[in-house]
Design an enzyme around this catalytic site. Structure first.
Site, short mmCIF file in Angstrom:
data_model
loop_
_atom_site.label_atom_id
_atom_site.label_comp_id
_atom_site.label_asym_id
_atom_site.label_seq_id
_atom_site.Cartn_x
_atom_site.Cartn_y
_atom_site.Cartn_z
N ARG A 126 -9.60 1.79 10.51
CA ARG A 126 -8.75 0.60 10.50
C ARG A 126 -9.63 -0.64 10.42
O ARG A 126 -10.56 -0.82 11.20
CB ARG A 126 -7.86 0.53 11.75
CG ARG A 126 -6.98 -0.72 11.76
CD ARG A 126 -5.89 -0.71 12.81
NE ARG A 126 -4.58 -0.69 12.17
CZ ARG A 126 -3.44 -1.01 12.80
NH1 ARG A 126 -3.44 -1.34 14.07
NH2 ARG A 126 -2.31 -0.97 12.15
N CYS A 142 -0.88 -0.06 21.69
CA CYS A 142 -1.40 -0.05 23.06
C CYS A 142 -0.26 -0.14 24.07
O CYS A 142 0.64 -0.98 23.93
CB CYS A 142 -2.38 -1.20 23.27
SG CYS A 142 -3.95 -0.96 22.42
N PRO A 159 -1.40 2.73 15.86
CA PRO A 159 -1.74 2.71 17.29
C PRO A 159 -1.05 1.54 17.99
O PRO A 159 -1.14 0.40 17.53
CB PRO A 159 -3.26 2.54 17.29
CG PRO A 159 -3.69 2.94 15.92
CD PRO A 159 -2.59 2.57 15.00
N TYR A 216 -12.46 -6.08 17.95
CA TYR A 216 -13.12 -5.20 18.89
C TYR A 216 -14.54 -4.87 18.40
O TYR A 216 -15.01 -5.44 17.42
CB TYR A 216 -12.25 -3.99 19.17
CG TYR A 216 -10.93 -4.39 19.80
CD1 TYR A 216 -10.91 -5.10 21.00
CD2 TYR A 216 -9.71 -4.14 19.18
CE1 TYR A 216 -9.71 -5.52 21.58
CE2 TYR A 216 -8.51 -4.55 19.75
CZ TYR A 216 -8.52 -5.25 20.94
OH TYR A 216 -7.34 -5.67 21.51
N GLY A 275 5.14 -0.60 13.40
CA GLY A 275 4.84 -0.71 14.82
C GLY A 275 6.04 -1.12 15.64
O GLY A 275 6.73 -0.30 16.25
N ALA A 295 -5.13 2.74 20.75
CA ALA A 295 -6.58 2.55 20.85
C ALA A 295 -7.08 3.23 22.12
O ALA A 295 -6.71 2.85 23.23
CB ALA A 295 -6.92 1.06 20.88
N GLN A 330 -6.70 6.91 17.57
CA GLN A 330 -7.62 5.84 17.21
C GLN A 330 -8.71 5.75 18.27
O GLN A 330 -8.42 5.46 19.44
CB GLN A 330 -6.88 4.51 17.10
CG GLN A 330 -7.77 3.37 16.62
CD GLN A 330 -7.04 2.04 16.64
OE1 GLN A 330 -6.74 1.52 17.70
NE2 GLN A 330 -6.77 1.48 15.46
#
Length: 361
Positions: free
Chosen positions: A228, A22, A20, A180, A321, A56, A98
């Site tokens: 994750r 962002c 993922p 998070y 990534g 996310a 995600q």
């Protein structure tokens, strides 16, 4: 790296995966993905990635990191995501999403124009929530979730998972990393509760495990469920790899299949020994201790580096990534360098294959 892998009833064509990433690009602030997300994710699918996991994606508006994040709390968002999953599938890639709640790290200014601190309430920001009223460094103090609030979060993950199925995703991932909300419940540095949602490891893990059970019940038995984790907070007295391995085993028993192992995010300015593949040993540790399949991520930038991780058994797949953002065709280049063939090349690009150009990439 280019051997297929089957998880439940999904076969993924290779182990070059996109984590993922962002994008902070929903300028309408409605959580609906648009053309940028289609091109961003679609390019990596066309470039040969086996699994492409969307960024996310908040299960509720208050769970967004910023007001420019994607969401999956309504049907309009699900319809927009379905356009993207159709394209990913047409390119031979599996699609994942995600599901996330940012907790105390929500309501910040969107990148790339991010300002310090929380977005003010009178400028589009919102009240944040967490297990305890402990602020992340530089952000405003969150409100501690009560029992009803925790139950609502679990239900938000459940209904978002249903929409993920309806949108055509092949994989659902629960975000329990990077400081998070779910990670905030797991870590004793951010979870100071003394009720059934805090204190002991079993109680701190309860939110994650209830989310996993509810998501599994919603998506059925055929669909893979990932989690994750941040394997460590990189901070004394915090979450660490030993706790991670224990909770990973519980999450497997609750219905999760595969574990995406990263680190950090809970503590600002943590001293992290960043370097090539600096988190891979933690993925290997978790995989071995819990007896589960894991992916490695973080500063893995070359095909040979990744091949060594998978061939040695340290990881079952590798998440790329920044390497994928720099080169959406990284998977095709890796296959060329490792001599793995060119079966994932789109027909539109066949004339660009190295074999058709004297072996030159």
């Amino acid at each position: 790296m280019f051997r297929p892998i089957t998880i439940r009833e999904l076969t993924i064509r290779n182990r070059v995966w996109v984590p993922p990433l962002c994008q902070y690009s929903v300028t309408e602030r409605d959580g609906v993905p648009h053309d940028w997300h289609l091109v961003h994710l679609g390019a990596m699918a066309a470039g040969g990635a086996g699994l492409v996991i969307a960024e996310a994606t908040a299960v509720t508006p208050e769970g967004r990191i910023s007001d420019h994040d994607t969401g999956l709390w309504n049907d309009e968002q699900a319809r927009a995501w379905s356009r993207i999953t159709r394209f990913l599938r047409s390119q031979g890639a599996a699609s994942g999403i995600q599901l996330a709640h940012a907790g105390r790290k929500a309501s910040v200014w969107p990148e790339p124009t991010r300002k310090p601190g929380s977005q003010p309430l009178d400028e589009g920001g919102w009240t944040t929530v967490a297990p305890s009223p402990v602020a992340f460094d530089g952000l405003r103090e969150p409100v501690a979730l009560d029992e009803a609030g925790i139950r609502a979060v679990i239900d938000d993950f459940r209904t978002a998972a249903r929409r993920a199925v309806d949108a055509g995703f092949d994989v659902v991932e629960v975000h329990a990393a990077h400081g998070y909300l779910v990670h905030q419940f797991l870590s004793p540095l951010s979870n100071l509760r003394d009720d059934d949602w805090g204190g002991s490891l079993e109680h701190r893990a309860r939110l994650l495990l209830e989310i996993v059970r509810e998501v599994r019940a919603e998506i059925g038995e055929r669909m893979p469920l990932f989690v994750r984790f941040s394997a460590t907070d990189w901070a004394p007295g915090g979450w660490d790899e030993a706790q991670t391995a224990i909770v990973v085993g519980w999450a497997r028993d609750a219905g999760a299949d595969f574990f995406d192992v990263s680190t950090g995010g809970l503590v600002a300015n943590a001293r992290i020994p960043v370097g090539p593949a600096y988190q891979a040993h933690l993925a290997e540790y978790v995989g071995e201790r819990a007896g589960v399949s894991v992916s490695a991520v973080g500063r893995i930038t070359s095909p040979t580096q990744a091949e060594e991780l998978v061939a040695s058994g340290a990881a079952d797949a590798v998440m790329f990534g920044k390497a994928m953002m720099r080169d959406p065709h990284f998977a095709m280049r890796a296959a060329h360098e490792l001599g793995a063939g060119t079966s994932m090349w789109p027909v539109q690009y066949l004339r660009a294959r190295p074999e058709a150009n004297d072996g030159e990439w």
